[in-house]
Design an enzyme around this catalytic site. Structure first.
Site, short mmCIF file in Angstrom:
data_model
loop_
_atom_site.label_atom_id
_atom_site.label_comp_id
_atom_site.label_asym_id
_atom_site.label_seq_id
_atom_site.Cartn_x
_atom_site.Cartn_y
_atom_site.Cartn_z
N TYR A 93 0.80 -1.22 0.00
CA TYR A 93 0.00 0.00 0.00
C TYR A 93 0.84 1.28 0.00
O TYR A 93 0.51 2.22 -0.72
CB TYR A 93 -1.02 -0.02 1.15
CG TYR A 93 -2.23 -0.83 0.78
CD1 TYR A 93 -3.30 -0.24 0.11
CD2 TYR A 93 -2.31 -2.19 1.05
CE1 TYR A 93 -4.41 -0.98 -0.25
CE2 TYR A 93 -3.41 -2.94 0.69
CZ TYR A 93 -4.46 -2.32 0.04
OH TYR A 93 -5.56 -3.06 -0.34
N GLU B 193 -9.03 -6.94 3.99
CA GLU B 193 -8.33 -8.02 3.31
C GLU B 193 -7.76 -9.02 4.32
O GLU B 193 -7.78 -10.23 4.08
CB GLU B 193 -7.23 -7.45 2.40
CG GLU B 193 -7.85 -6.73 1.21
CD GLU B 193 -6.94 -5.73 0.53
OE1 GLU B 193 -5.71 -5.76 0.75
OE2 GLU B 193 -7.47 -4.89 -0.22
#
Length: 147
Positions: free
Chosen positions: A95, A137
């Site tokens: 990320y 997730e």
């Protein structure tokens, strides 16, 4: 999750994101694939070539900009994207890479409109959204018995 100032700034960028979003996301992928070629295998390169992936991401970024203060309205989109990320084995440490490349792309495309204040607001907003995805997730990986 994010400050009211960040919400106001991000929402104020929505019109320019609607107009320039695909240029920004296309540029983001160029930067990311150049700086981090190891992530290419996680992407459908035909969706890059035909522009559908940058278009989808641009739509998602615009939706986030317009609904940053109402994330519940994005729940369905977050769920779809999170499952896709799990399918392609996105990991939390990726990320920051995407965020860095997105901010660089915003600077490249928006030029003078990418003021330090706008970039700082988007950095904060991106981090908050990344945490939403990372947490969701993680739960999906747990549900599927994948660590």
């Amino acid at each position: 999750m994010v400050s009211q100032k960040t919400i106001d700034i991000v929402k104020s960028t929505a019109p320019i994101l609607k107009k320039e979003g695909k240029k920004i996301t296309s540029r983001m992928y160029e930067i990311m694939f150049e700086k981090h070629p190891e992530v290419k295998s996680q992407f459908d390169m035909s969706a890059q070539a035909d522009g559908s992936q940058p278009a989808k991401l641009a739509t998602a970024v615009y939706a986030y900009a317009t609904h940053i203060d109402d994330l519940a309205s994005l729940k369905s989109a977050v769920e779809t994207i999170a499952h896709r990320h799990v399918q392609t084995h996105v990991q939390p440490e990726q990320y920051p890479v995407v965020g860095e490349c997105m901010l660089e792309a915003m600077k490249d495309v928006l030029r003078e409109d990418a003021t330090p204040e706008v970039i700082a607001a988007w950095a904060e907003a991106y981090q908050a959204l990344a945490e939403v995805f990372i947490n969701r997730e993680h739960k999906i990986y747990e549900e599927e018995g994948v660590s």
